[in-house]
Design an enzyme around this catalytic site. Structure first.
Site, PDB file in Angstrom:
ATOM      1  N   HIS A   1     -36.668 -77.824  10.812  1.00 58.78           N
ATOM      2  CA  HIS A   1     -35.913 -76.612  10.481  1.00 58.78           C
ATOM      3  C   HIS A   1     -36.786 -75.393  10.187  1.00 58.78           C
ATOM      4  CE1 HIS A   1     -32.501 -79.469   8.937  1.00 58.78           C
ATOM      5  NE2 HIS A   1     -32.526 -79.389  10.246  1.00 58.78           N
TER       6      HIS A   1
HETATM    7  C1  LIG Z   1     -35.416 -82.718  16.777  1.00 62.48           C
HETATM    8  C2  LIG Z   1     -34.558 -81.704  16.088  1.00 62.48           C
HETATM    9  C3  LIG Z   1     -33.458 -82.128  15.344  1.00 62.48           C
HETATM   10  C4  LIG Z   1     -32.666 -81.195  14.680  1.00 62.48           C
HETATM   11  N1  LIG Z   1     -31.493 -81.596  14.127  1.00 62.48           N
HETATM   12  C5  LIG Z   1     -30.619 -80.659  13.668  1.00 62.48           C
HETATM   13  C6  LIG Z   1     -29.296 -81.021  13.295  1.00 62.48           C
HETATM   14  O1  LIG Z   1     -28.868 -82.168  13.450  1.00 62.48           O
HETATM   15  N2  LIG Z   1     -28.484 -80.054  12.789  1.00 62.48           N
HETATM   16  C7  LIG Z   1     -28.921 -78.775  12.613  1.00 62.48           C
HETATM   17  O2  LIG Z   1     -28.168 -77.968  12.078  1.00 62.48           O
HETATM   18  N3  LIG Z   1     -30.158 -78.399  12.997  1.00 62.48           N
HETATM   19  C8  LIG Z   1     -30.990 -79.302  13.577  1.00 62.48           C
HETATM   20  N4  LIG Z   1     -32.201 -78.915  14.056  1.00 62.48           N
HETATM   21  C9  LIG Z   1     -32.572 -77.494  13.939  1.00 62.48           C
HETATM   22  C10 LIG Z   1     -31.824 -76.589  14.929  1.00 62.48           C
HETATM   23  O3  LIG Z   1     -31.633 -77.233  16.153  1.00 62.48           O
HETATM   24  C11 LIG Z   1     -32.624 -75.298  15.075  1.00 62.48           C
HETATM   25  O4  LIG Z   1     -32.706 -74.660  13.804  1.00 62.48           O
HETATM   26  C12 LIG Z   1     -31.997 -74.318  16.056  1.00 62.48           C
HETATM   27  O5  LIG Z   1     -31.765 -74.932  17.298  1.00 62.48           O
HETATM   28  C13 LIG Z   1     -32.917 -73.118  16.224  1.00 62.48           C
HETATM   29  O6  LIG Z   1     -32.360 -72.228  17.152  1.00 62.48           O
HETATM   30  P1  LIG Z   1     -33.205 -71.021  17.720  1.00 62.48           P
HETATM   31  O7  LIG Z   1     -32.280 -70.234  18.569  1.00 62.48           O
HETATM   32  O8  LIG Z   1     -33.906 -70.366  16.614  1.00 62.48           O
HETATM   33  O9  LIG Z   1     -34.365 -71.683  18.615  1.00 62.48           O
HETATM   34  P2  LIG Z   1     -34.307 -72.735  19.787  1.00 62.48           P
HETATM   35  O10 LIG Z   1     -32.967 -73.366  19.885  1.00 62.48           O
HETATM   36  O11 LIG Z   1     -35.473 -73.623  19.617  1.00 62.48           O
HETATM   37  O12 LIG Z   1     -34.467 -71.849  21.106  1.00 62.48           O
HETATM   38  C14 LIG Z   1     -35.635 -71.188  21.488  1.00 62.48           C
HETATM   39  C15 LIG Z   1     -35.673 -71.177  23.010  1.00 62.48           C
HETATM   40  O13 LIG Z   1     -36.637 -70.230  23.441  1.00 62.48           O
HETATM   41  C16 LIG Z   1     -37.368 -70.772  24.522  1.00 62.48           C
HETATM   42  N5  LIG Z   1     -38.656 -70.073  24.575  1.00 62.48           N
HETATM   43  C17 LIG Z   1     -39.654 -70.120  23.665  1.00 62.48           C
HETATM   44  N6  LIG Z   1     -40.670 -69.328  24.053  1.00 62.48           N
HETATM   45  C18 LIG Z   1     -40.306 -68.764  25.229  1.00 62.48           C
HETATM   46  C19 LIG Z   1     -40.943 -67.853  26.110  1.00 62.48           C
HETATM   47  N7  LIG Z   1     -42.165 -67.346  25.857  1.00 62.48           N
HETATM   48  N8  LIG Z   1     -40.290 -67.485  27.253  1.00 62.48           N
HETATM   49  C20 LIG Z   1     -39.048 -67.982  27.513  1.00 62.48           C
HETATM   50  N9  LIG Z   1     -38.415 -68.848  26.708  1.00 62.48           N
HETATM   51  C21 LIG Z   1     -39.027 -69.233  25.571  1.00 62.48           C
HETATM   52  C22 LIG Z   1     -37.466 -72.245  24.160  1.00 62.48           C
HETATM   53  O14 LIG Z   1     -37.809 -73.028  25.286  1.00 62.48           O
HETATM   54  C23 LIG Z   1     -36.082 -72.506  23.614  1.00 62.48           C
HETATM   55  O15 LIG Z   1     -35.176 -72.873  24.622  1.00 62.48           O
HETATM   56  C24 LIG Z   1     -33.013 -79.819  14.727  1.00 62.48           C
HETATM   57  C25 LIG Z   1     -34.110 -79.390  15.474  1.00 62.48           C
HETATM   58  C26 LIG Z   1     -34.879 -80.315  16.170  1.00 62.48           C
HETATM   59  C27 LIG Z   1     -36.052 -79.845  16.991  1.00 62.48           C
END
Ligand SMILES: Cc1cc2nc3c(=O)[nH]c(=O)nc-3n(C[C@H](O)[C@H](O)[C@H](O)COP(=O)(O)OP(=O)(O)OC[C@H]3O[C@@H](n4cnc5c(N)ncnc54)[C@H](O)[C@@H]3O)c2cc1C
Length: 530
Positions: free
Chosen positions: A468
């Site tokens: 997280h």
């Molecule tokens: C294994 C795991 C289990 C989890 N379990 C839970 C759960 O059960 N419940 C819950 O509430 N939360 C959970 N979380 C946390 C939750 O999933 C994250 O907090 C949330 O998905 C974050 O969203 P985000 O949009 O910040 O980033 P992300 O969803 O990580 O999205 C970022 C995206 O940007 C892309 N990216 C990065 N750099 C670049 C670049 N330079 N160019 C183009 N694209 C790029 C990545 O490939 C990715 O697709 C978990 C996370 C993980 C990893």
């Protein structure tokens, strides 16, 4: 791997970097408002051979670790946690981390959001949560039923998970709850998930797949954004690597949704960040923003594991479980492993519950890499109110290099103490009414470890990320704030952040729902300025 849909040129009103939890919801809501959107995702499609089905089967998420859909980062050595480097999975695929996560759907609490201040209080964020949800249970004023995202209780939960709820509520003296999503994080209960008919609903599946052929949407996969393009301090597009070529894509505005690890990296690579860090790597300073990368917080989990007298989720053959799931989307793979939770304070003087137990009717240690024969259950204390915080920095000016991740785990003594108390309490829960009857003995830490010193050492050696990370481009008003309360990057124009990085303080629960809520709200702010 490429997905090109709708319009075919790279000209857009808005470029969104990253098709994760925040990015997918933002893209959908901007489309709904009539904007032309170019969504750039470094990872590939979520239907690739080898990983596609594992993404859809919720409990298979540990099988995705260290595969092509995982960035598979490592932290730097953590001096207060045994000198270990911590493995950090992050989704690298359409859906981002919501495609590889444990599908728990939980909002933060009223006090979490009230603590974020003006514009982000509970009353401000509740409409956005409701707006994204298609809740399958009893509705009411707190729930939404017209959104895109399936939310609710899984079709089935293991008997051990129900036993945990009974034991935790009696041992901890907290109520057994049917939901944690009404603004209060106290009590014990079965967790809600993002499942639809036994399959994971990632942010991509829920919000974008149904509109993939929208004429105003272009999604490029395998598109790695390297840096922002500028006119002065106005972001006017991005430079990306795509199919072996380096391209410049112009846009009226850019939203970074690359997640809490890579959003600050992209800002720094583009000259926005702490002056000393940029100078150290020979990057010209466009905007000196000391808060970029700082304020990194995460939740740490400790495996406390018991043998079970009754069959647990992970006991049967993997092949049989997969066959059952393929046949009718039921069985162990329709679970999400962490089926239940309990929130509790580790001390009487605390204002909020600072520990969230994650209960899994299975052996879950070292991200699932370590297995054990027999039947087990895990009562994992997770520190949801950490005092330690670290930072994301650059390891190099090379945009293809991983950033430097330093969460500074357990650097504040209070965090270790809380987790030690969590281990003790996990033992009590495992001996409590309901669970005690099926508890066949402690496997981890082992009953030999009893003193604070021994348990402290155990925590240092065994704790792991609960995945997280947040806070590395925090919203707010002070000097450390990176984005303002409308998520615009301070000192720039035409640039926003819409992902977990903007959380100014980690919430007391899992972070996916909040990341999606942030994406939904960002659409309102961005569309006003286009
Ligand atoms: C294994 C795991 C289990 C989890 N379990 C839970 C759960 O059960 N419940 C819950 O509430 N939360 C959970 N979380 C946390 C939750 O999933 C994250 O907090 C949330 O998905 C974050 O969203 P985000 O949009 O910040 O980033 P992300 O969803 O990580 O999205 C970022 C995206 O940007 C892309 N990216 C990065 N750099 C670049 C670049 N330079 N160019 C183009 N694209 C790029 C990545 O490939 C990715 O697709 C978990 C996370 C993980 C990893």
């Amino acid at each position: 791997m490429t997905t090109q849909t709708g319009a075919t040129d790279l000209r857009a009103d808005v470029i969104i970097v990253g098709a994760g939890s925040g990015g997918c919801v933002l893209a959908r809501r901007l489309l709904d408002k009539g904007a032309r959107v170019l969504l750039l995702e470094a990872g590939g499609s979520d239907t690739q051979p080898g990983t596609g089905l594992l993404i859809r089967a919720p409990a298979a998420f540990p099988k995705l670790f260290k595969t092509g859909v995982d960035w598979a980062f490592d932290t730097v050595e953590q001096p207060h946690a045994g000198g270990r480097r911590f493995y950090w999975p992050r989704g690298k695929v359409l859906g981002g981390s919501s495609a590889i996560n444990a599908t728990i759907y939980i909002r933060g609490s009223r006090s979490d959001f009230d603590g974020w201040g003006e514009g982000w209080r509970w009353e401000d964020v509740l409409p956005a949560f409701r707006d994204i949800e298609k809740f399958t249970g009893e509705g009411g004023e707190f729930r939404g039923d017209a959104g895109e995202l399936a939310v609710g209780h899984r079709a089935a939960s293991h008997n051990l998970s129900h036993a945990f709820v009974q034991a935790a509520s009696s041992v901890l003296g907290v109520p057994a709850l049917s939901s944690f999503n009404h603004g209060t994080l106290e009590g014990a209960g079965i967790l809600e998930s993002n499942h639809h008919r036994g399959e994971r609903q990632s942010a991509f599946r829920a919000f974008l797949r149904p509109v993939l052929h929208h004429p105003n949407l272009t999604v490029l996969t395998g598109a790695r954004v390297l840096e922002l393009l500028w006119e002065g301090t106005r972001a006017v597009g991005v430079r990306l690597r795509w199919k072996g070529r380096t391209l410049d894509a112009p846009a009226g505005g850019v939203v970074l949704a690359a997640g809490a690890v890579q959003t600050p990296q992209l800002l720094m690579l583009s000259g926005v960040g702490p002056k000393e860090e940029l100078t150290r790597h020979g990057i010209g300073v466009r905007v000196n923003l000391p808060g970029v990368g700082a304020g990194l917080q995460d939740h740490l989990a400790v495996p406390v594991i018991f043998r079970s007298k009754v069959q647990s989720l992970d006991a049967g053959s993997e092949g049989a479980a997969f066959a059952q799931w393929l046949l009718n989307r039921t069985g162990p793979l329709a679970s999400n492993i962490a089926e239940a939770s309990a929130f509790v304070r580790s001390g009487p003087d605390l204002e909020h519950a600072n520990l969230q137990y994650h209960f899994g009717p299975a052996y879950f240690r070292d991200h699932g890499f370590q297995r054990a024969d027999g039947w087990h259950f895990t009562v994992g204390p997770v520190l949801v109110e950490p005092h330690s915080s670290g930072r994301i920095g650059l390891s190099s000016a090379d945009p293809l290099a991983a950033p430097r991740i330093d969460p500074q785990y357990l650097s504040d003594e209070r965090d270790l103490r809380a987790l030690v108390s969590g281990v003790r309490q996990a033992r009590e829960i495992a001996a409590g009414e309901g669970l005690g009857q099926v508890n066949a003995g402690e496997v981890l830490p082992t009953t030999a470890l009893q003193s604070d010193t021994d348990l402290g050492e155990f925590v240092r050696q065994e704790c792991a990320t609960l995945y997280h990370p947040v806070g590395t481009a925090a919203l707010g008003d002070g000097d450390e704030a990176v984005v303002d309360r409308q998520l615009a990057v301070r000192g720039t124009q035409g640039l926003w952040v819409a992902d977990a990085a903007v959380m100014p303080r980690i919430i007391h629960a899992n972070t996916n729902a909040t990341s999606m809520m942030i994406g939904a709200r960002a659409a309102n702010f961005v569309s006003l300025k286009l």
